[in-house]
Design an enzyme around this catalytic site. Structure first.
Site: not given
Length: 559
Positions: A95, A114, A163-164, A208, A226
């Site tokens: 969002s 990010k 990290s990817y 979450d 997250d």
């Protein structure tokens, strides 16, 4: 009044004891002994403290002899800037943030960066969310969590270097293969349990936890992400109050709904929901809207489908308990020892999970009736075959690499010769009709076929009832293969179009036995069962339509 850039830095401070380094080294934190500066200090005034860049501001002159001799201090790393990276594809969008794959030019290392818009963060009152996520991630150093390597900023944006996780969300694989087999379910559940044990040991509640927030790295190990709604508990606190709803409806714990509080045990409730979803293909609490989902949660209203693994079922039942103090793994139930000792984990070696080779993702497709056969499908094998339209043959599959035989040429304009009725609700067409005959067939369909309303005026080439499976659940659908091409499926009871299987050059049909057939697409495999036992006819017709769409001539070799 609008805040200045420097005020935003102060609005999103790094904790006074930890400052992130702006380089991706094995140790990502360093001590910061001086307190943070006050938010009220104007941007032009020098001050000592930490900034969003992970570096300290220049201090005023001091009598400290070390500060009088800068040569004795270790050199400070240069702040990273956007131009240090080559930004690529978007990995995800939230969002108020976007995650982009980026390669650092100096090192060629890949990161998931990010990017957050400062103006939007302030406007939407998301500063606490950003602060919380950064502060929580700076505390974590465990292979089962996404790692925060660095932060930096420019005038308009904040950047988090993460990290990817190359293989994306766990949810993608649940949707792709439907249900995990017992070995896969056990392994990935064990990794989540190991991660939660570490997280809760740090006094952190995720709040979450769900398949969307569990990523898979290049080696297919989990990396949880997250932490915007996470909570760091104080030493004397066991639960956190929530002034507003946090979490996702299908995984939210009953205590958050009834008491507006979350505890470590709330993550264990989410774990139970995830285990259920890995096996069954869908979360346990499902309804038409969030309110109805919440009602099911507080009433503990859910069912297990048939063929649910017995030991996994027992584990889920011990996690989905309304009383948070009675869930297996919580502190009141003696912590993670009894949880890890559950019979479902009997074959798990806990000490080095992150170094073990994960099992190949394999779909679990138990027979839905006594005369059906169990089906297992290796996901890696399916992916490797996407470039080949030829249907694989095996001991339990029909070889459909070519149309069985050339159909005879038709003469005249009697369109009935093209229609083969299989039963009152099923038929298929031969595809050798002319354009004029197609027009007549479409007129006949529009005038008398009750399924015409769902196919956007496309000519139906084959139709019939199938059982469409999603995990361990099956729904009766009317499958409609049309020109276009399209594969529509309709609820035959409520007469509602439920969806469409997406066509592409990578679409591939596969018959597993007389009744069961798969339709493989890049993002999902559709599991279908023909109750009449003519799965091979569906695959043959789908392949025939595929050939007409993607090959220059019907006789061209399959590439």
């Amino acid at each position: 009044m609008a805040r200045t850039t420097s005020q935003l830095y102060d609005a999103v401070p790094i904790q006074s004891s930890v400052v992130l380094c702006s380089c991706p080294s094995p140790s990502m934190v360093r001590s910061q002994t001086e307190p943070s500066s006050s938010p009220g200090i104007p941007s032009g005034v020098s001050r000592q403290g930490s900034t969003m860049d992970g570096t300290t501001a220049e201090a005023r002159p001091s009598t400290n002899p070390l500060q009088q001799h800068p040569a004795q201090l270790p050199p400070q790393p240069r702040k990273k800037r956007p131009e240090d990276f080559k930004f690529g594809k978007i990995l995800g969008e939230g969002s108020f943030s976007t995650v982009v794959l980026a390669r650092e030019l100096a090192t060629s290392r890949e990161y998931a960066i990010k990017i957050l818009e400062k103006r939007h963060i302030i406007k939407e009152n998301k500063v606490p969310y950003v602060t919380r996520e950064r502060d929580v991630m700076s505390r974590l150093d465990h292979p089962f969590f996404v790692k925060l390597y660095f932060t930096f900023q420019d005038d308009e944006k904040l950047y988090f270097g993460l990290s990817y996780a190359k293989n994306g969300e766990l949810l993608k694989y649940i949707r792709k293969i439907g249900s995990f087999d017992e070995t896969c379910t056990r392994f990935y559940t064990a990794e989540i349990v190991s991660a939660l044990e570490y997280l809760h040991g740090k006094g952190i509640i995720h709040r979450d936890l769900k398949p969307e927030n569990i990523l898979l790295n290049e080696d297919m190990h989990i990396q949880i992400t997250d932490f915007g709604t996470a909570k760091v508990l104080s030493p004397d606190s066991k639960q956190a109050r929530a002034n507003s709803f946090v979490g996702t409806a299908q995984y939210v714990s009953p205590e958050l709904l009834t008491e507006k509080s979350a505890c470590k045990s709330s993550d264990l409730w989410a774990l139970g929901c995830i285990i259920y979803q890995l096996v069954a293909g869908l979360p346990p609490f499902r309804a038409g809207n969030e309110y109805l989902i919440f009602q099911k949660i507080i009433k503990l209203e859910y069912d297990f489908p048939e063929k649910f693994f017995p030991k996994a079922r027992d584990l889920v039942e011990k996690l989905l308990v309304l009383d948070a103090t009675k869930r297996l793994g919580c502190e009141e139930m003696e912590g993670y020892g009894p949880l890890k000792a559950h019979p479902f984990f009997e074959s798990i070696t806990w000490e080095n999970l992150h170094q073990q080779t994960p099992p190949k993702l394999t779909a679990y497709l138990p027979a839905m009736s006594e005369d059906d056969e169990d089906c297992y499908g290796n996901y890696d094998n399916l992916l490797s075959q996407f470039g080949c339209m030829q249907v694989s043959s095996s001991s339990s599959s029909h070889s459909l690499s070519a149309v069985d035989a050339s159909l005879p040429q038709r003469s005249g304009s009697n369109i009935e010769q093209y229609i083969h009725d299989l039963d009152t609700n099923s038929f298929e067409l031969d595809l050798q009709f002319s354009e004029d005959e197609k027009r007549l067939l479409l007129e006949k369909q529009a005038g008398g076929n009750p399924w015409h309303q769902f196919v956007e005026n496309n000519l139906i080439l084959k139709m019939g009832p199938v059982d469409k499976r999603k995990g361990l659940f099956a729904r009766r659908r009317q499958l409609l293969l049309t020109e276009g091409p399209h594969l529509y499926y309709v609820d035959p009871v409520n007469k509602v179009l439920k969806g469409e299987i997406p066509w592409s050059q990578e679409l591939r049909p596969e018959a597993k036995n007389f009744k069961t057939f798969f339709v493989h697409t890049p993002n999902r495999t559709y599991y279908l069962m023909d109750p009449s036992g003519n799965a091979h006819k569906w695959c043959r017709k789908i392949q025939e339509v595929w050939r007409q769409q993607y090959q220059s001539s019907p006789d061209a070799a399959v590439q």
